[in-house]
Scaffold this motif. Sequence first.
Motif, mmCIF file in Angstrom:
data_model
loop_
_atom_site.group_PDB
_atom_site.id
_atom_site.type_symbol
_atom_site.label_atom_id
_atom_site.label_comp_id
_atom_site.label_asym_id
_atom_site.label_seq_id
_atom_site.Cartn_x
_atom_site.Cartn_y
_atom_site.Cartn_z
ATOM 1 N N GLY A 89 -24.829 80.997 -18.484
ATOM 2 C CA GLY A 89 -23.372 80.925 -18.578
ATOM 3 C C GLY A 89 -22.911 81.166 -19.998
ATOM 4 O O GLY A 89 -23.675 80.993 -20.958
ATOM 5 N N TRP A 90 -21.636 81.556 -20.165
ATOM 6 C CA TRP A 90 -21.103 81.833 -21.491
ATOM 7 C C TRP A 90 -19.584 81.673 -21.474
ATOM 8 O O TRP A 90 -18.958 81.553 -20.426
ATOM 9 N N ARG A 91 -18.991 81.683 -22.664
ATOM 10 C CA ARG A 91 -17.548 81.479 -22.799
ATOM 11 C C ARG A 91 -16.774 82.798 -22.736
ATOM 12 O O ARG A 91 -17.262 83.855 -23.132
ATOM 13 N N TYR A 92 -15.547 82.641 -22.278
ATOM 14 C CA TYR A 92 -14.563 83.739 -22.239
ATOM 15 C C TYR A 92 -13.346 83.210 -22.996
ATOM 16 O O TYR A 92 -12.927 82.074 -22.793
ATOM 17 N N PHE A 93 -12.789 84.023 -23.907
ATOM 18 C CA PHE A 93 -11.748 83.553 -24.820
ATOM 19 C C PHE A 93 -10.419 84.262 -24.586
ATOM 20 O O PHE A 93 -10.370 85.351 -24.004
#
Length: 668
Positions: A89-93
């Motif tokens: 999983g990872w971040r979206y900004f």
Amino acid sequence: MKMRIGLVVMVAVSAFALAAHSATDPRLAKPFIEHDHFGTPDWKSTHRNKPDGPFPAPATAYDHRKLRLEKFGRGVVAWRDSTNTVCVGWRYFSYDPTNQTFDVFRDGKKVNSKPIADVTQIRLPYKGKATYSVKAHLPTTRAIHGGDKWTVPADAPIGYIRIPLSAPPGGETPSEKYHMVPNDCSMGDLDGDGEMEIVIKWSPTNARDNSHPGHTGPTWFEGVKVSTGKSLWKINLGPNCRSGEHYNPFVVYDFDGDGCAEMIVRTSDGTVDGTGRILGDPEKKWVEGHGAVVFAPQWYTVFDGKTGRAIDSITMKPDLGRDWRACRAWYWGDHGNLDGNRPFRFVASFGFLDGERPSAVMGRGYYSRTGVMALDFDGKSLKEKWTFDTLDDMEKWGRYCHQGFHSIRMGDVDFDGKDEVIYGQMVLDDDGTGLHSTGMGHGDALNLIQRTPYTRGLQVWTCQENSVDGAVLRDAWTGKVIHQIKSNKDVPRAVAFDIDGCTPGVEMWSAKGIGMYDGELNFLGWPPAGLAFWAYFSGDMTASCVAGNGMWSMCSRTHKQWQLAKFDNVHLINGSKCVPCLQADILGDWREEIVLPARGDKELRLFLSPCDTPYRFWTMLEDPPYRESVAAQNAGYNQPPQPGFYFGPDLLGHGIWWRGMYLPKWSK
């Protein structure tokens, strides 16, 4: 407030109810759970009200171009979610383009056949030890600092990340031996590598308030890397900072904008920083015969996130006053009691008081006299921004006495783009002057919410300890009461989250027979079991209950609760409050992680949400009230973090772009 037997019973009953009334749900084994009533005709008709004005209605007015937020990394995390699979999983900004796509790599080799769009997670076969990385295809409008890879160890546990612990030394007081146990935690990028580290408060087993006689061991703090378990530093507050749940709230954030977080906490003579340097007079002992620490000098100290080095200290305001025992005990609410109990009730957070830079907000007292000190840090020194003290002008500020809670919230409640201080039943403006006080007095649990996506501004949902006012929903700007359920009992807990998609808006409920209400103030009946922490853990935009053995969700229509995830061999902290060490959007996508100590306290376990969700939203950390409530989570009677906007399934079906994702209209 002294610990009450009723609260202990309430928590025990809640835990029993979770087990007794939960449904055996076959979907427990599935990674993504969306409630049965989502998408049914009844649900659609309930939630397709015609918006009156902008939708969703504005809740705050921050200028995000000016806010000096943390320098976030991509937040990549990989964990084993079953025997044979790994989730990444990872971040979206907000500064990612809406058509941003990603590639995922295992040990440098791309594993996706086509660019990943619309989601920020992927499930892959488990291959033992491997390093996973994520690369975005399109440039962002703001630099992203690291956090783009994660290594899964060969012996990775299923469902969580293991953080090994090494406790500070225990000791012995005149009356008993003690050892150190992990307690409240906070988070921040301490070393500037784009990953969030954990700051652990280590508490002695004999921690207690001044109202309970007896000596305590010291409180320690430790900075730990989540990805490797490496200890960065340990800080010992020393003998002159008594240990107890009200005494040492700490704020972790990047205050000077250098990319590395600092920690601000109360200190005194004998505090030892992360480099071994002693603050003040190391020989001075302010502990009195019955164990209380009353007249020790009190400072706020800022510590470097990389090393734990004490950078600067400033004298606490308001101070106790040398003539306190002679004539001033009643100022703090200690009527006839000279043990120094109520002057030593502290809360802490931070806020964007000027609409741009973060300031620490440190509160003292709430049973009568109330003081709040705002501090700025420029990288070298702590400076007083302003101090509010009810004793400075009792004619003007007297009605602000006795309004504080065991928690604090920050948020822009008056639409000027600057944060206000929600201090129980009173609110301070961004300049430290009073905005309003309801006069209802002290209570315990404090929730700052937007109750429906149609409701403009923020609201405050509280419970009251005065056996009169019960539970109260008020406008956060004006203090005007919107809804109240009076009670002749002390109501110890109040919760507000959207936990069920088949009723409109946020559900609000309290203990002691108050019941549960939806965002449009309709009575829903008895509330669910779970009066402490709820988290955005599943993928369906509703919140789920954090219980001792896992996560639980519910349907108010059937009053059934079912288990989403199991947490084995862990325990909650803080006695009858039964809370996790930390709940926050620490890693990965927009959902929250739960940090709990393993039985035996040899490690922390960071539990991650089920891998699949159809939604890709900006990380919660970009929202100031949410990030500020994460920082304040450890203060007093821990409260779960809450966003400064409505978050829930009422947004579905309206055909809007929201937090970087298009939510289409329901088909006819």
